[in-house]
Design a protein around this motif. Structure first.
Motif, mmCIF file in Angstrom:
data_model
loop_
_atom_site.group_PDB
_atom_site.id
_atom_site.type_symbol
_atom_site.label_atom_id
_atom_site.label_comp_id
_atom_site.label_asym_id
_atom_site.label_seq_id
_atom_site.Cartn_x
_atom_site.Cartn_y
_atom_site.Cartn_z
ATOM 1 N N CYS A 36 0.808 -1.218 0.000
ATOM 2 C CA CYS A 36 0.000 0.000 0.000
ATOM 3 C C CYS A 36 0.838 1.263 0.000
ATOM 4 N N CYS A 47 -1.635 -2.426 4.632
ATOM 5 C CA CYS A 47 -1.396 -3.833 4.308
ATOM 6 C C CYS A 47 -0.609 -4.535 5.419
ATOM 7 N N CYS A 50 4.816 -4.456 5.488
ATOM 8 C CA CYS A 50 6.127 -3.824 5.582
ATOM 9 C C CYS A 50 6.636 -3.791 7.013
ATOM 10 N N CYS A 66 6.678 1.686 6.314
ATOM 11 C CA CYS A 66 6.269 2.710 5.342
ATOM 12 C C CYS A 66 5.905 4.008 6.037
HETATM 13 S S1 FES Z 1 1.461 -1.069 5.599
HETATM 14 FE FE1 FES Z 1 1.335 -1.394 3.484
HETATM 15 S S2 FES Z 1 3.286 -0.729 2.818
HETATM 16 FE FE2 FES Z 1 3.337 -0.293 4.943
#
Ligand code: FES
Ligand SMILES: Cc1cc2nc3c(=O)[nH]c(=O)nc-3n(C[C@H](O)[C@H](O)[C@H](O)COP(=O)(O)O)c2cc1C
Ligand code: SF4
Ligand code: SF4
Lengths: 302, 659
Positions: A36, A47, A50, A66
Motif C-alpha cells: 500500500c 497492508c 512492511c 512505510c
Molecule cells: S502497511 Fe502497506 S506498505 Fe506499509
C-alpha cells in the motif's frame, strides 16, 4: 532537511529527516514487501506487510516501515523469524481474500507461502486488495475525491458515493493506472468512459472533424481551465488570436522557435496548436496542412 | 434571591458567590431531587419529576392542610428548564419569615442504582426513595417534604435481610463505593451552574489560574498518579507535559465522550449529571498545556448529554469561566461540541481526530504522537470524560490526597458499569485496588437467582473474561492486563453458570469484526476468519485444527493490526481459550455445549424416572414436539424440537434436562 544515519539489518545507511524507514531500505536494495506504499502518496499503513522490528534503547517493537519516520540512531531489523511468520500470515489472509490475484500470488511465492490455510469468505474472483492506492491518488494527487472507501469491516470496498457514479470523476484513469491488482475496469463506448465497479461514467469529447471519441470532457475542461483557455468553437478552433502571447501561459507551452515562426507568418496559431478537440488522426492531418502552408509561405517569401 | 450571573474575576468573588448560593440553598426547608439519568428516565422519571413539580407549585397557592401556621408556601424550582421562582420573603438572603416554607424540586444526574429507578431523594432528611411512580408525588411532598416523615413503602428493601434502608448509605450497593467523580451525581442540578458553584465548583479553576503555574499544575497531575480512564491508562500528567513541550502555533484539548462500548454509560452519566466538572477539568488542562480551543466529542446517541453540555457552556461563559480573560487572568479558552460519527472505532484517538477534521473516522498510525501532531497537525491533548472530571478534584484537594487512594500503579477511583447476571446492576465507583469479588458480590449483591458465578468480562467488548479463580484480583490497570483482560473504559459484565464461553467469544468477535473499520488487513480479514471459525464451532461444525488456527490468528492480529481495536480484539477469544479451553474442546471434539446454549450442540430430554406426566410441557410446546399420555412419562421428538426451551421452563419437577 538534515542528514542522519540509521541501521538496517546490521548495516548503517545515510538517511534524511522526513524520510521513512521503507524509503531508506528500498533505496539500498533491502527487500521489504509493501502493497500500500507509493512514493508519491502519504504513508497509509493498511497492508501491514512492511512490518519491521525497531529497537530504541532496550525496547523493541513492531512498526510499519512505510510510516515510521527515520530518527538518528534507529536500529531496524527487517527479517527476523517473527517478522517472516507474521508476514506470511498476512499474505495467507490476502490470499484467502483474492486467491487468483497475480500480485498477491507473486508476493506469496516470494514469502514462501503456497496456499492459505483459510477459506475465501468473499465472492469468487475478488480482485481488490483494499490497498487504498486508487482512493489516495484520487484524493491526494488528482484532487477530485471521486471515489472513497465505503462500509466497514469485511464489507469495506472502494466506491463512488452511494455507488451511483461520481459527479466529480474526471475520467483521468489515474486510479486504473495505480491499481496493482487490475481491479478497476475501463469500458468506453462512443460517448462515455465508464470506470467499474464505481459506476463512474464520464462523457467523452468527440473529434470535431471525424466524430471519434478523444478524451474525457471533464478532464479537458480541467486542462483548459488550468491553462486559462477558452472553450473551442463549434468547429473545434480557438478563435481568439490573442491567446498566443509571448508572456502568456499558452505560449510557454509552444516551443519558442515554432511560436516565433507562427508570429512572423501570421498563421492562425490557435487552430494549429490549441484545437484540443481533434482526434490524433485529424490533428496529424491538420498539422501537416498547417506546416505545408507555412512551408509554402516561406517559399513564396524567399 | 439568587444573584444574577456576573463575571467572576477572582477567587474572593467566587468565594462570596459560593457563600450566598449556599445560604440560599440552606433556606430551603426541603429539597426533592428526582434522578433524571438515563436509566430512571427510561422508567418514567420525567413523569415523576413533573408530578412532583406540580405538587410543589400547588403549594404556592394553597395553604398546606393541617398546618395553619403556614401562611403561604413558596417554591424555588430548580427545574430542568432552570426557571427560578424566587421567594419574596427570603429576599437578599434574609431568613425566611416564620411560617414560610420553601420547597425545592430539582432533577439530578444518575445515582447509578438504575435497577431501582426512578429514584427520588428528599433532603435534608436524606430519604432515598426507589421505584417511585408519579402517583407517589403528592405523598412525597405532603409527608416527606413538609412533615419530614419517611414513606416506608418507597424505601429500598434488602433482599437478604428484608430490612428497609432509609438513606443511600444504608444500602450495601453504596456502602463500599467511594464516590469522587460521581459525587455530584444525584445531588446537583446539572442544568444549574449555581448548584455546582455552591458545591465548591470552579474553585479548582480559580486556584489553577491565579495561584499555580502551568508547570505546577502538570506536576500536580503527574504526582497524583492519574492515568487515562478511556482505555490504555496512559499517565495523564506525562501526556500533558509532552503536549506542552511540543512545538506548534496552536494547541488543542479534546474530551473523548464517544463511549462506544455497548452497555457502558459511565461517561454519559458524568456528562449528563455533572457537565461542569468536565468543563472545569478541560479549562484547567488547556491552561496547563497552553491550549486556547477545546472540543468535546460526544457520541451521537447522547442528545441529552449534548444539551446539558450546551447549557453548561453557556452558563460558564456568563460567569467568565470560559471565554476571554478567564478569572481575571489573561488566559482565554473556548469549547465546542461535536457529535460523534457513530462507529465504535471513532472513539480511537486518531479516528476521532480525523472525524473532528471532517474526514472519515479511520485510525491512522501514531508514530508521530497526537501530543505533537494531533488535530490539524497541532499539539493536542485528548483525554476521556472521566479523566477530565478527575482533574478539578485533584487540583482542589491535592495530589497527595488523590495518590493515597488506590494501588501502587493505579491511583484514585474508577467508575464501572456493572451489568449482566448480577443482582444490582448500575454505575459503581470504587477505589482502585478493590477486588472483583467485592465489586460483584458486596456491591453487586452477587449473581442473580442464586446461580453460580462463571466469569466477568472487564474492559468492554475487547476485554477478556476472568474466571472465578481470579475473583480476588484487584481492579488495577496492570493486574487486569496480566490476567489477559484490561481496565478499558470500565465495562464489567457478570456471567453465570448458564453462559457458554465459546458463544461469548463468538459474540464479541462478531461485534468487533463488524466494527473493524476494515482499513488494515489483519484486523479486517483476520477477525472475519476468526468469526467464521467461531460460528462453525458453535454450530457444531468445529474441525480438529480450529483452536490452533484461532490461536495463530490472535497472535497475528495482536502483533500486526494498525490500531488498538485490532490489537485488543483478540482478548475475548484468548482469555476464554486460556480459562475455558475444555468448553471449546467439548464443542469441537464432542460436539457438545456444556452450558446448553449452542442450539445444535445439546438436546432436551425428559427423564422418565422424574416425569409424572403432568402435561405442562406438552401444552407449552409451540411445535407439538412432545407426546405422552397423562400420568405417563412424556417424550420429545428431537426431529421436531426447535430447542426453544419452553418445556424446560415449564417443568416443575426438573424432569427435562439439557444433554
Ligand atoms: S502497511 Fe502497506 S506498505 Fe506499509
Ligand atoms: C477501538 C477503540 C475505541 C476507543 N473508544 C474510546 C471511547 O469511546 N472513549 C474513550 O475515552 N476512549 C476510547 N478509546 C481510547 C482512546 O483512543 C484514547 O486512548 C483515550 O481517549 C485517551 O484518553 P485517556 O488518556 O484519558 O484515557 C478507544 C480506543 C480504541 C482503540
Ligand atoms: S481498486 Fe486497486 S488500487 Fe484501489 S484499493 Fe483496490 S486494489 Fe487498491
Ligand atoms: S486495527 Fe481494525 S479498526 Fe484499527 S485500523 Fe486496522 S482495520 Fe481499522
Amino acid at each position: 532537511m538534515t542528514a542522519t544515519e540509521i541501521q538496517i539489518d546490521g548495516q548503517t545507511f545515510p538517511a534524511q529527516d522526513g524520510e521513512y524507514v521503507l524509503d531508506v531500505a528500498r533505496r539500498n536494495g533491502i527487500f521489504i514487501p509493501a502493497l500500500c506504499a507509493h512514493p508519491l502518496l502519504k504513508p497509509y499503513g493498511a497492508c501491514r506487510l512492511c512490518l519491521v522490528e525497531i529497537q530504541q534503547g532496550k525496547r523493541r517493537r513492531m512498526v510499519a516501515s512505510c510510516a515510521y519516520p527515520v530518527q538518528a540512531g534507529l536500529v531496524v531489523r527487517t527479517a527476523t523469524d517473527k517478522i517472516s511468520e507474521l508476514r506470511r500470515g498476512i499474505v495467507e489472509l490476502l490470499l484467502a481474500r483474492c486467491p487468483d490475484s497475480p500480485p498477491v500470488r507473486e508476493l506469496a511465492r516470494r514469502l514462501g507461502v503456497s496456499e492459505s490455510r483459510f477459506p475465501t469468505l468473499y465472492r469468487a474472483g475478488e480482485k481488490c486488495i483494499l490497498c487504498g492506492l486508487c482512493v489516495r491518488v484520487c484524493h491526494e494527487l488528482v484532487g477530485a475525491a471521486a471515489i472513497s472507501f465505503v462500509s466497514r469491516g469485511k464489507e469495506r470496498r472502494v466506491d463512488s458515493p452511494f455507488a451511483l457514479g461520481s459527479e466529480d470523476c474526471l475520467g483521468c484513469c489515474a486510479c486504473v493506472a495505480v491499481c496493482p491488482a487490475d481491479a478497476i475496469a475501463v469500458r468506453s463506448d462512443a460517448d462515455t468512459l465508464n470506470l467499474m465497479p464505481f459506476n463512474n461514467s464520464v462523457k467523452m469529447e468527440r473529434c470535431a472533424k471525424c466524430g471519434k471519441p478523444i478524451a474525457p470532457l471533464p478532464l479537458l475542461a480541467l486542462i483548459r481551465s488550468r491553462l486559462s483557455l477558452q472553450e473551442p468553437d463549434r468547429d473545434g478552433f480557438h478563435s481568439d488570436p490573442d491567446l498566443i502571447k509571448e508572456d502568456g501561459d499558452a505560449v510557454e507551452r509552444v516551443p519558442a522557435g515554432v511560436a516565433g515562426a507562427i508570429h512572423n507568418q501570421k498563421i492562425a496559431a490557435s487552430s494549429f496548436f490549441l484545437a484540443k478537440n481533434l482526434c490524433a488522426d485529424c490533428r496529424l492531418e491538420r498539422s501537416a496542412q498547417a506546416l505545408a502552408a507555412v512551408a509554402a509561405q516561406q517559399r513564396r517569401a524567399s | 434571591m439568587e444573584p444574577a450571573p456576573a463575571t467572576v474575576r477572582n477567587l474572593e468573588a467566587l468565594e462570596a458567590l459560593q457563600q450566598t448560593l449556599l445560604k440560599n440553598r440552606k433556606l430551603a426547608n426541603a429539597t426533592i431531587a428526582t434522578c433524571c439519568g438515563t436509566g430512571c428516565v427510561a422508567k418514567g422519571a420525567i413523569d415523576v419529576f413533573q408530578a412532583l413539580r406540580q405538587e410543589v407549585a400547588k403549594l404556592r397557592s394553597a395553604p398546606v392542610p393541617g398546618r395553619r401556621d403556614v401562611k403561604s408556601v413558596k417554591t424555588l424550582a430548580h427545574t430542568g428548564d432552570s426557571q427560578h421562582t424566587s421567594v419574596s420573603a427570603a429576599k437578599n438572603g434574609r431568613a425566611p419569615v416564620p411560617g414560610t416554607l420553601r420547597v425545592v424540586s430539582k432533577c439530578t444526574g444518575c445515582h447509578g442504582f438504575c435497577e431501582y429507578g426512578p429514584i427520588v431523594v428528599v433532603q435534608p432528611h436524606n430519604f432515598f426513595y426507589t421505584n417511585v411512580k408519579k402517583e407517589d408525588a403528592p405523598e412525597i411532598v405532603a409527608q416527606s417534604a413538609l412533615e419530614g416523615k419517611v414513606i416506608e413503602r418507597l424505601l429500598y428493601r434488602n433482599p437478604v435481610t428484608r430490612k428497609r434502608a432509609t438513606r443511600a448509605e444504608d444500602i450495601p450497593f453504596y456502602q463500599k463505593q467511594r464516590r469522587i467523580v460521581l459525587s455530584h451525581n444525584g445531588v446537583l442540578d446539572a442544568t444549574d451552574i449555581r448548584d455546582y458553584i455552591a458545591a465548591g465548583g470552579y474553585r479548582a479553576l480559580g486556584k489553577a489560574l491565579r495561584q499555580m503555574t502551568p508547570e505546577a499544575i502538570i506536576a500536580e497531575i503527574e504526582n497524583s498518579g492519574l492515568r487515562g480512564r478511556g482505555g490504555a491508562g496512559f499517565p495523564t500528567g506525562k501526556k500533558w507535559a509532552a503536549c506542552r513541550q511540543a512545538r506548534g502555533d496552536r494547541r488543542y484539548v479534546i474530551c473523548n465522550g464517544d463511549e462506544g462500548d455497548p452497555g457502558a454509560f459511565m461517561d454519559r452519566s458524568i456528562l449528563e449529571g455533572d457537565p461542569h466538572s468536565v468543563l472545569e477539568g478541560m479549562i484547567i488542562g488547556a491552561f496547563a498545556i497552553g491550549a486556547s480551543e477545546g472540543y468535546i466529542y460526544v457520541r451521537n446517541e447522547y442528545p441529552l448529554a449534548v444539551e446539558r453540555l450546551q447549557t453548561a457552556i453557556a452558563q460558564a461563559k456568563q460567569y467568565g469561566f470560559l471565554g476571554r480573560d478567564i478569572f481575571g487572568s489573561d488566559f482565554s479558552f473556548s469549547i465546542r461540541i461535536n457529535r460523534g460519527g457513530g462507529a465504535f472505532v471513532c472513539g480511537e484517538s486518531t479516528a476521532l481526530t480525523a472525524s473532528l477534521e471532517g474526514r472519515p473516522g479511520e485510525p491512522r498510525m501514531k508514530y508521530i504522537r497526537t501530543v505533537e501532531s494531533g488535530l490539524w497537525g497541532m499539539p493536542t491533548t485528548l483525554n476521556n470524560v472521566e479523566t477530565w472530571a478527575n482533574v478539578p478534584r485533584i487540583i482542589h484537594q491535592g495530589a497527595a490526597w488523590y495518590a493515597a487512594i488506590g494501588t501502587a500503579g493505579s491511583k484514585g477511583t474508577k467508575v464501572f458499569s456493572l451489568v449482566g447476571k448480577v443482582n444490582n446492576t448500575g454505575l459503581v465507583e470504587v477505589p482502585m485496588g478493590m477486588s472483583l469479588r467485592e465489586i460483584i458480590f458486596d456491591i453487586g449483591g452477587g449473581v442473580q437467582e442464586g446461580r453460580q458465578f462463571k466469569a466477568v468480562q472487564t474492559g468492554g467488548p475487547s476485554g477478556g473474561c476472568i474466571p472465578a479463580a481470579h475473583l480476588d484480583c484487584p481492579v488495577d490497570f496492570d493486574e487486569l492486563t496480566k490476567l489477559g483482560s484490561m481496565m478499558g473504559s470500565g465495562g464489567m459484565i457478570v456471567m453465570d453458570e448458564d453462559t457458554c464461553m465459546v458463544e461469548v467469544a463468538r459474540y464479541f468477535t462478531h461485534f468487533l469484526a463488524e466494527e473493524s473499520c476494515g482499513k488494515c488487513v489483519p484486523c479486517r480479514e483476520g477477525l472475519s476468519q476468526m468469526l467464521a471459525i467461531l460460528n462453525r464451532i458453535t454450530q457444531g461444525q468445529g474441525q480438529p485444527r480450529d483452536l490452533e488456527h484461532l490461536e495463530f490468528l490472535c497472535h497475528l492480529i495482536q502483533n500486526t493490526a494498525l490500531c488498538g481495536l485490532g490489537t485488543s480484539a483478540c482478548n475475548p477469544v484468548l482469555s476464554t481459550l486460556l480459562y475455558f479451553r475444555d468448553e471449546y474442546r467439548a464443542h469441537v471434539e464432542l460436539k457438545k455445549c456444556p452450558a446448553g446454549v449452542c442450539r445444535n450442540l445439546f438436546r432436551y430430554e425428559i427423564d422418565p424416572q422424574r416425569c409424572k406426566g403432568c402435561q405442562r410441557c406438552l401444552k407449552d410446546c409451540a411445535v407439538g414436539a412432545i407426546t405422552g399420555k397423562r400420568k405417563m412419562p412424556h417424550v420429545i421428538d428431537q426431529q421436531q424440537c426447535t430447542k426453544c426451551g419452553a418445556c424446560f421452563s415449564a417443568c416443575r419437577l426438573d424432569a427435562i434436562q439439557k444433554i
